[in-house]
Design a protein around this motif. Structure first.
Motif, PDB file in Angstrom:
ATOM      1  N   VAL A  28     -37.369  -6.764  23.136  1.00 53.20           N
ATOM      2  CA  VAL A  28     -38.285  -6.949  24.271  1.00 53.20           C
ATOM      3  C   VAL A  28     -37.888  -6.074  25.455  1.00 53.20           C
ATOM      4  O   VAL A  28     -38.750  -5.431  26.079  1.00 53.20           O
ATOM      5  CB  VAL A  28     -38.412  -8.438  24.664  1.00 53.20           C
ATOM      6  N   VAL A  29     -36.607  -5.983  25.759  1.00 52.62           N
ATOM      7  CA  VAL A  29     -36.187  -5.150  26.884  1.00 52.62           C
ATOM      8  C   VAL A  29     -36.348  -3.671  26.537  1.00 52.62           C
ATOM      9  O   VAL A  29     -36.805  -2.877  27.365  1.00 52.62           O
ATOM     10  CB  VAL A  29     -34.735  -5.480  27.312  1.00 52.62           C
ATOM     11  N   GLY A  30     -36.010  -3.302  25.321  1.00 55.88           N
ATOM     12  CA  GLY A  30     -36.158  -1.910  24.910  1.00 55.88           C
ATOM     13  C   GLY A  30     -37.592  -1.423  25.006  1.00 55.88           C
ATOM     14  O   GLY A  30     -37.863  -0.324  25.504  1.00 55.88           O
ATOM     15  N   ILE A  31     -38.519  -2.225  24.548  1.00 48.73           N
ATOM     16  CA  ILE A  31     -39.929  -1.843  24.617  1.00 48.73           C
ATOM     17  C   ILE A  31     -40.417  -1.838  26.065  1.00 48.73           C
ATOM     18  O   ILE A  31     -41.174  -0.950  26.474  1.00 48.73           O
ATOM     19  CB  ILE A  31     -40.783  -2.749  23.707  1.00 48.73           C
ATOM     20  N   SER A  32     -39.937  -2.779  26.863  1.00 53.91           N
ATOM     21  CA  SER A  32     -40.306  -2.787  28.281  1.00 53.91           C
ATOM     22  C   SER A  32     -39.797  -1.531  28.986  1.00 53.91           C
ATOM     23  O   SER A  32     -40.511  -0.941  29.805  1.00 53.91           O
ATOM     24  CB  SER A  32     -39.737  -4.035  28.965  1.00 53.91           C
ATOM     25  N   VAL A  33     -38.586  -1.121  28.655  1.00 52.90           N
ATOM     26  CA  VAL A  33     -38.033   0.105  29.232  1.00 52.90           C
ATOM     27  C   VAL A  33     -38.856   1.311  28.768  1.00 52.90           C
ATOM     28  O   VAL A  33     -39.123   2.231  29.550  1.00 52.90           O
ATOM     29  CB  VAL A  33     -36.536   0.249  28.871  1.00 52.90           C
ATOM     30  N   MET A  34     -39.268   1.300  27.505  1.00 54.47           N
ATOM     31  CA  MET A  34     -40.095   2.378  26.985  1.00 54.47           C
ATOM     32  C   MET A  34     -41.402   2.489  27.787  1.00 54.47           C
ATOM     33  O   MET A  34     -41.808   3.588  28.187  1.00 54.47           O
ATOM     34  CB  MET A  34     -40.404   2.126  25.505  1.00 54.47           C
ATOM     35  N   PHE A  35     -42.049   1.364  28.050  1.00 47.82           N
ATOM     36  CA  PHE A  35     -43.268   1.367  28.863  1.00 47.82           C
ATOM     37  C   PHE A  35     -42.986   1.947  30.247  1.00 47.82           C
ATOM     38  O   PHE A  35     -43.716   2.804  30.735  1.00 47.82           O
ATOM     39  CB  PHE A  35     -43.829  -0.052  29.030  1.00 47.82           C
ATOM     40  N   ALA A  36     -41.917   1.452  30.878  1.00 46.13           N
ATOM     41  CA  ALA A  36     -41.602   1.877  32.245  1.00 46.13           C
ATOM     42  C   ALA A  36     -41.298   3.367  32.310  1.00 46.13           C
ATOM     43  O   ALA A  36     -41.799   4.074  33.198  1.00 46.13           O
ATOM     44  CB  ALA A  36     -40.426   1.066  32.783  1.00 46.13           C
ATOM     45  N   LEU A  37     -40.495   3.848  31.383  1.00 44.56           N
ATOM     46  CA  LEU A  37     -40.146   5.268  31.405  1.00 44.56           C
ATOM     47  C   LEU A  37     -41.358   6.153  31.149  1.00 44.56           C
ATOM     48  O   LEU A  37     -41.489   7.230  31.744  1.00 44.56           O
ATOM     49  CB  LEU A  37     -39.027   5.554  30.401  1.00 44.56           C
ATOM     50  N   ARG A  38     -42.261   5.710  30.273  1.00 45.52           N
ATOM     51  CA  ARG A  38     -43.470   6.499  30.027  1.00 45.52           C
ATOM     52  C   ARG A  38     -44.352   6.527  31.266  1.00 45.52           C
ATOM     53  O   ARG A  38     -44.909   7.559  31.636  1.00 45.52           O
ATOM     54  CB  ARG A  38     -44.253   5.937  28.823  1.00 45.52           C
ATOM     55  N   ILE A  39     -44.473   5.394  31.946  1.00 47.75           N
ATOM     56  CA  ILE A  39     -45.265   5.348  33.185  1.00 47.75           C
ATOM     57  C   ILE A  39     -44.648   6.244  34.253  1.00 47.75           C
ATOM     58  O   ILE A  39     -45.348   6.881  35.033  1.00 47.75           O
ATOM     59  CB  ILE A  39     -45.413   3.885  33.673  1.00 47.75           C
ATOM     60  N   LEU A  40     -43.319   6.331  34.259  1.00 47.27           N
ATOM     61  CA  LEU A  40     -42.627   7.180  35.232  1.00 47.27           C
ATOM     62  C   LEU A  40     -42.695   8.659  34.877  1.00 47.27           C
ATOM     63  O   LEU A  40     -42.236   9.502  35.638  1.00 47.27           O
ATOM     64  CB  LEU A  40     -41.175   6.730  35.385  1.00 47.27           C
ATOM     65  N   GLY A  41     -43.239   8.991  33.704  1.00 43.50           N
ATOM     66  CA  GLY A  41     -43.462  10.386  33.372  1.00 43.50           C
ATOM     67  C   GLY A  41     -42.622  10.934  32.239  1.00 43.50           C
ATOM     68  O   GLY A  41     -42.807  12.076  31.830  1.00 43.50           O
ATOM     69  N   LEU A  42     -41.704  10.160  31.703  1.00 39.38           N
ATOM     70  CA  LEU A  42     -40.911  10.622  30.575  1.00 39.38           C
ATOM     71  C   LEU A  42     -41.795  10.674  29.330  1.00 39.38           C
ATOM     72  O   LEU A  42     -42.683   9.844  29.171  1.00 39.38           O
ATOM     73  CB  LEU A  42     -39.738   9.668  30.345  1.00 39.38           C
TER      74      LEU A  42
END
Length: 152
Positions: A37-51
């Motif tokens: 759950v945290v890994g996928i949440s981080v994935m969402f956040a990093l993609r939104i931030l432009g990664l």
């Protein structure tokens, strides 16, 4: 307190606190669910931030189902761990802080999923602030979770 003691005296509470394998098994499942759950949440956040900008924001939305499965594992294993020492955890400020931050983290992650589900590929400044807040709240959730074992 009687209710908390009854949780500890239940079969599940005894399995977690008194058996040699109960606590390590539930803790392992808790770590696996948390990683998902945290890994996928981080994935969402990093993609939104432009990664990984080559990947469309909308393409990562289906991973939310996997995150929900990870959270379900986390909820079940965390409840079992709570049953093992309910009377001490109920008054542990690190545990209380973890639960509060978990609620905030899940709320922020759900908002990020809505950003990823919408049909637009544009990410606003507010969406980026949301992603930073979600990353921060998950970090605090993990820190408070680790502190539980050290705070009595």
């Amino acid at each position: 307190m009687d209710f908390l003691f009854s949780l500890e005296d239940s079969g599940l509470g005894q399995l977690v606190s008194s058996s040699i394998w109960g606590y390590p098994i539930f803790l392992s499942f808790h770590a696996l669910g948390m990683g998902i759950v945290v890994g996928i949440s981080v994935m969402f956040a990093l993609r939104i931030l432009g990664l990984a900008y080559a990947v469309p924001v909308t393409a990562i939305a289906p991973y939310w189902r996997l995150a929900i499965a990870g959270f379900t594992v986390n909820l079940i294993s965390g409840t079992a761990l709570l049953f093992g020492s309910a009377s001490s955890l109920a008054f542990n400020w690190a545990f209380q802080s973890k639960i509060a931050m978990l609620i905030v983290s899940l709320f922020l992650t759900h908002r990020m999923v809505k950003v990823c589900i919408k049909q637009s590929e544009t990410v606003s400044r507010n969406d980026k602030i949301l992603a930073i807040l979600a990353l921060s709240s998950w970090t605090l959730t993990l820190i408070f979770g680790r502190l539980i074992g050290y705070i009595f």
